[in-house]
Design an enzyme around this catalytic site. Structure first.
Site, PDB file in Angstrom:
ATOM      1  N   ASN A 291       0.763  -1.325  -0.080  1.00  0.00           N
ATOM      2  CA  ASN A 291      -0.011   0.051  -0.006  1.00  0.00           C
ATOM      3  C   ASN A 291       0.822   1.568   0.094  1.00  0.00           C
ATOM      4  O   ASN A 291       2.144   1.466   0.546  1.00  0.00           O
ATOM      5  CB  ASN A 291      -0.976  -0.136   1.142  1.00  0.00           C
TER       6      ASN A 291
ATOM      7  N   HIS B  67       5.803  -0.426  -2.707  1.00  0.00           N
ATOM      8  CA  HIS B  67       5.481   0.108  -3.829  1.00  0.00           C
ATOM      9  C   HIS B  67       5.378   1.776  -3.841  1.00  0.00           C
ATOM     10  O   HIS B  67       4.780   2.580  -4.475  1.00  0.00           O
ATOM     11  CB  HIS B  67       3.802  -0.244  -4.501  1.00  0.00           C
TER      12      HIS B  67
ATOM     13  N   CYS C  88      14.795  15.660 -13.038  1.00  0.00           N
ATOM     14  CA  CYS C  88      16.055  15.581 -12.386  1.00  0.00           C
ATOM     15  C   CYS C  88      15.905  14.939 -11.096  1.00  0.00           C
ATOM     16  O   CYS C  88      14.816  14.067 -10.983  1.00  0.00           O
ATOM     17  CB  CYS C  88      16.410  17.444 -12.106  1.00  0.00           C
TER      18      CYS C  88
HETATM   19  C1  BJW Z   1     -10.136  -7.318   1.774  1.00  0.00           C
HETATM   20  C2  BJW Z   1     -11.237  -6.856   2.487  1.00  0.00           C
HETATM   21  C3  BJW Z   1     -11.216  -6.226   3.749  1.00  0.00           C
HETATM   22  C4  BJW Z   1     -11.405  -6.618   0.355  1.00  0.00           C
HETATM   23  N1  BJW Z   1     -10.323  -7.106   4.645  1.00  0.00           N
HETATM   24  N2  BJW Z   1      -9.257  -7.841   2.634  1.00  0.00           N
HETATM   25  C5  BJW Z   1       4.499 -12.579 -14.512  1.00  0.00           C
HETATM   26  C6  BJW Z   1       5.628 -13.207 -13.359  1.00  0.00           C
HETATM   27  C7  BJW Z   1       6.130 -12.271 -12.707  1.00  0.00           C
HETATM   28  C8  BJW Z   1       6.183 -10.872 -12.801  1.00  0.00           C
HETATM   29  C9  BJW Z   1       5.022 -10.174 -13.717  1.00  0.00           C
HETATM   30  C10 BJW Z   1       4.483 -11.454 -14.423  1.00  0.00           C
HETATM   31  N3  BJW Z   1       3.823 -10.781 -15.351  1.00  0.00           N
HETATM   32  C11 BJW Z   1       3.917  -9.471 -15.354  1.00  0.00           C
HETATM   33  C12 BJW Z   1       4.793  -9.345 -14.353  1.00  0.00           C
HETATM   34  C13 BJW Z   1       5.183  -7.885 -13.844  1.00  0.00           C
HETATM   35  C14 BJW Z   1       4.280  -7.316 -12.916  1.00  0.00           C
HETATM   36  C15 BJW Z   1       3.028  -7.972 -12.577  1.00  0.00           C
HETATM   37  O1  BJW Z   1       3.065  -8.464 -11.570  1.00  0.00           O
HETATM   38  N4  BJW Z   1       1.841  -8.054 -13.100  1.00  0.00           N
HETATM   39  C16 BJW Z   1       0.861  -8.934 -12.794  1.00  0.00           C
HETATM   40  C17 BJW Z   1      -0.339  -8.078 -12.718  1.00  0.00           C
HETATM   41  C18 BJW Z   1       0.858 -10.145 -13.755  1.00  0.00           C
HETATM   42  N5  BJW Z   1       5.155  -6.515 -12.135  1.00  0.00           N
HETATM   43  C19 BJW Z   1       5.567  -5.409 -11.993  1.00  0.00           C
HETATM   44  O2  BJW Z   1       5.540  -4.928 -13.230  1.00  0.00           O
HETATM   45  C20 BJW Z   1       6.417  -4.881 -10.987  1.00  0.00           C
HETATM   46  N6  BJW Z   1       7.653  -4.377 -11.249  1.00  0.00           N
HETATM   47  C21 BJW Z   1       8.561  -5.663 -11.754  1.00  0.00           C
HETATM   48  O3  BJW Z   1       8.162  -6.950 -11.922  1.00  0.00           O
HETATM   49  O4  BJW Z   1       9.811  -5.048 -12.146  1.00  0.00           O
HETATM   50  C22 BJW Z   1      10.412  -6.063 -13.101  1.00  0.00           C
HETATM   51  C23 BJW Z   1      10.363  -5.756 -14.455  1.00  0.00           C
HETATM   52  C24 BJW Z   1      11.137  -4.670 -15.212  1.00  0.00           C
HETATM   53  C25 BJW Z   1      10.684  -4.251 -16.264  1.00  0.00           C
HETATM   54  C26 BJW Z   1       9.603  -5.082 -17.171  1.00  0.00           C
HETATM   55  C27 BJW Z   1       9.014  -6.054 -16.469  1.00  0.00           C
HETATM   56  C28 BJW Z   1       9.322  -6.440 -15.105  1.00  0.00           C
HETATM   57  C29 BJW Z   1       5.862  -3.862 -10.276  1.00  0.00           C
HETATM   58  C30 BJW Z   1       4.590  -3.946  -9.763  1.00  0.00           C
HETATM   59  C31 BJW Z   1       4.105  -2.618  -9.158  1.00  0.00           C
HETATM   60  C32 BJW Z   1       2.472  -2.688  -8.982  1.00  0.00           C
HETATM   61  N7  BJW Z   1       2.101  -1.074  -8.679  1.00  0.00           N
HETATM   62  C33 BJW Z   1       0.597  -1.140  -8.210  1.00  0.00           C
HETATM   63  C34 BJW Z   1       0.450   0.406  -8.246  1.00  0.00           C
HETATM   64  C35 BJW Z   1       1.200   1.112  -7.034  1.00  0.00           C
HETATM   65  C36 BJW Z   1       0.946   2.698  -6.949  1.00  0.00           C
HETATM   66  C37 BJW Z   1      -0.762   2.682  -6.750  1.00  0.00           C
HETATM   67  O5  BJW Z   1      -1.168   2.267  -5.419  1.00  0.00           O
HETATM   68  O6  BJW Z   1      -1.304   3.264  -7.456  1.00  0.00           O
HETATM   69  O7  BJW Z   1       0.569  -1.337  -6.740  1.00  0.00           O
HETATM   70  S1  BJW Z   1      -0.562  -2.123  -9.145  1.00  0.00           S
HETATM   71  C38 BJW Z   1      -1.513  -2.383  -7.780  1.00  0.00           C
HETATM   72  O8  BJW Z   1      -1.656  -3.815  -7.333  1.00  0.00           O
HETATM   73  C39 BJW Z   1      -0.834  -1.586  -6.558  1.00  0.00           C
HETATM   74  C40 BJW Z   1      -0.868  -2.833  -5.345  1.00  0.00           C
HETATM   75  O9  BJW Z   1       0.003  -2.514  -4.530  1.00  0.00           O
HETATM   76  C41 BJW Z   1      -1.112  -4.006  -6.264  1.00  0.00           C
HETATM   77  C42 BJW Z   1      -1.642  -5.161  -5.568  1.00  0.00           C
HETATM   78  O10 BJW Z   1      -3.053  -5.134  -5.350  1.00  0.00           O
HETATM   79  P1  BJW Z   1      -3.638  -5.399  -3.979  1.00  0.00           P
HETATM   80  O11 BJW Z   1      -3.267  -4.764  -2.840  1.00  0.00           O
HETATM   81  O12 BJW Z   1      -3.414  -6.888  -3.921  1.00  0.00           O
HETATM   82  O13 BJW Z   1      -5.193  -5.119  -4.130  1.00  0.00           O
HETATM   83  P2  BJW Z   1      -6.306  -5.978  -4.860  1.00  0.00           P
HETATM   84  O14 BJW Z   1      -7.372  -4.817  -5.397  1.00  0.00           O
HETATM   85  O15 BJW Z   1      -5.593  -6.777  -6.020  1.00  0.00           O
HETATM   86  O16 BJW Z   1      -6.730  -6.873  -3.873  1.00  0.00           O
HETATM   87  C43 BJW Z   1      -7.508  -6.530  -2.878  1.00  0.00           C
HETATM   88  C44 BJW Z   1      -7.675  -7.851  -1.580  1.00  0.00           C
HETATM   89  O17 BJW Z   1      -8.306  -7.109  -0.577  1.00  0.00           O
HETATM   90  C45 BJW Z   1      -8.964  -8.868  -2.356  1.00  0.00           C
HETATM   91  O18 BJW Z   1      -8.130  -9.873  -2.326  1.00  0.00           O
HETATM   92  C46 BJW Z   1      -9.866  -8.639  -1.778  1.00  0.00           C
HETATM   93  O19 BJW Z   1     -10.754  -9.801  -1.440  1.00  0.00           O
HETATM   94  C47 BJW Z   1      -9.448  -8.022  -0.235  1.00  0.00           C
HETATM   95  N8  BJW Z   1     -10.309  -7.419   0.607  1.00  0.00           N
HETATM   96  N9  BJW Z   1     -12.026  -6.003   1.429  1.00  0.00           N
HETATM   97  C48 BJW Z   1      -9.346  -7.850   4.064  1.00  0.00           C
HETATM   98  N10 BJW Z   1     -11.976  -5.639   4.412  1.00  0.00           N
HETATM   99 ZN    ZN Z   2      13.046  18.512 -11.738  1.00  0.00          ZN
END
Ligand code: BJW
Ligand code: ZN
Length: 261
Positions: A117, A134, A145
């Site tokens: 988060n 993240h 810069c």
């Molecule tokens: C409750 C609830 C309650 C509801 N109580 N629970 C295959 C293998 C490995 C990697 C990859 C791959 N294919 C692609 C990739 C790369 C990619 C990736 O993982 N993609 C997948 C989607 C397939 N990853 C990346 O690109 C990462 N970097 C990387 O790999 O670098 C190397 C690289 C370099 C160059 C090229 C390629 C690779 C970076 C990932 C960055 C993610 N960024 C975000 C945005 C951050 C900024 C922002 O907030 O805006 O991060 S995306 C978004 O998803 C955010 C979150 O942190 C992240 C995860 O989401 P989260 O937190 O799990 O939320 P939800 O909505 O998905 O789930 C919520 C859950 O809560 C649900 O389960 C509900 O049931 C539950 N819930 N109420 C408890 N009350």
């Molecule tokens: Zn600048």
């Protein structure tokens, strides 16, 4: 690793989880957007997960920012505005209580809170050792810069520019295809590999490399506990599922732990 436990019996699952925690000295927790849902913040996926019809993959990439920075800033400015009034919920506070318990173990005790988060609510609740994988919505940085600053959640212009070099500013968060901050990632991986109990709270566990920490913990022999109202990709990897909102389940778990023994 423990075999998958498919239990509708929350009560005995809570007992089991408390028992595992009782026997652990080093604990790590991975949180996601769900832990802040009860603070009124939207999650990314599932019901209500779209922002104005856009998927997160459409607004959280470097190419989306190049194509339409105004749209991307609208998304982030709306979330920064929501954070001016959002408050930590009982789930955040229960994690503070867990940290208090494990971090003060006389020898070898460790508690590491790893979060995907960017909302700062763990710190607002009082968590001390928080690894932000993240980035943070409080910070902005320049695309031209080295300027970087903590601007809190103050209102920014629609399309903020750098006062030093004039280039576009961006939120200091990690978008898809970007690398996670190396030092933070290394610390998270190390704490996960060395823990005896790993909690996965409120994440769909679809985004890597964060989701890979669950395998790291399991491969290292840790007990894995998932807290989420829904089954997720994490559930498929085995471990114990505590089904329910983290704002309800985490305080119950902390209570069981203090009654244990
Ligand atoms: C409750 C609830 C309650 C509801 N109580 N629970 C295959 C293998 C490995 C990697 C990859 C791959 N294919 C692609 C990739 C790369 C990619 C990736 O993982 N993609 C997948 C989607 C397939 N990853 C990346 O690109 C990462 N970097 C990387 O790999 O670098 C190397 C690289 C370099 C160059 C090229 C390629 C690779 C970076 C990932 C960055 C993610 N960024 C975000 C945005 C951050 C900024 C922002 O907030 O805006 O991060 S995306 C978004 O998803 C955010 C979150 O942190 C992240 C995860 O989401 P989260 O937190 O799990 O939320 P939800 O909505 O998905 O789930 C919520 C859950 O809560 C649900 O389960 C509900 O049931 C539950 N819930 N109420 C408890 N009350
Ligand atoms: Zn600048």
């Amino acid at each position: 690793m423990h075999p998958p436990i498919d239990t509708d019996d929350l009560d005995s699952a809570l007992d089991q989880a408390a028992e595992w925690l009782w026997n652990a000295r080093r604990v790590a927790v991975l949180t996601g957007a769900g832990v802040s849902a009860e603070s009124g913040l939207a999650t990314f996926r599932g019901a209500g997960g779209l922002w104005e019809g856009h998927r997160i993959e459409d607004v959280a990439t470097p190419s989306a920012f190049r194509r339409n920075p105004t749209l991307v800033w609208r998304f982030y400015n709306a979330r920064r505005a929501a954070l001016r009034t959002a408050q930590p919920n009982p789930g955040h506070r229960a994690l503070v209580a867990l940290e208090d318990r494990f971090a003060r173990e006389p020898s070898d005790g460790q508690f590491t809170l790893i979060t995907q988060n960017v909302d700062g609510l763990h710190q607002a609740a009082g968590s001390r050792r928080v690894l932000e994988l993240h980035g943070s919505l409080r910070r902005i940085r320049c695309t031209g810069c080295a300027y970087k600053a903590d601007r809190g959640y103050e209102e920014l212009t629609e399309l903020p520019h750098c006062e030093t070099c004039g280039e576009l500013l961006r939120p200091d968060v990690v978008w898809f295809e970007e690398m996670l901050p190396a030092e933070t990632w290394n610390e998270a991986a190390k704490a996960t590999a060395g823990c005896q109990c790993f909690l996965v709270v409120g994440t769909s566990a679809v985004v890597y490399p964060a989701a890979g920490l669950i395998d790291t913990a399991r491969d290292a022999g840790a007990c894995v506990i998932e807290i989420n109202p829904e089954a997720t990709f994490a559930s498929r990897r085995g471990g114990l599922g505590l089904r329910g909102p983290s704002g309800v389940i985490l305080p119950q778990l902390v209570q069981r732990l203090s009654n244990h023994g």
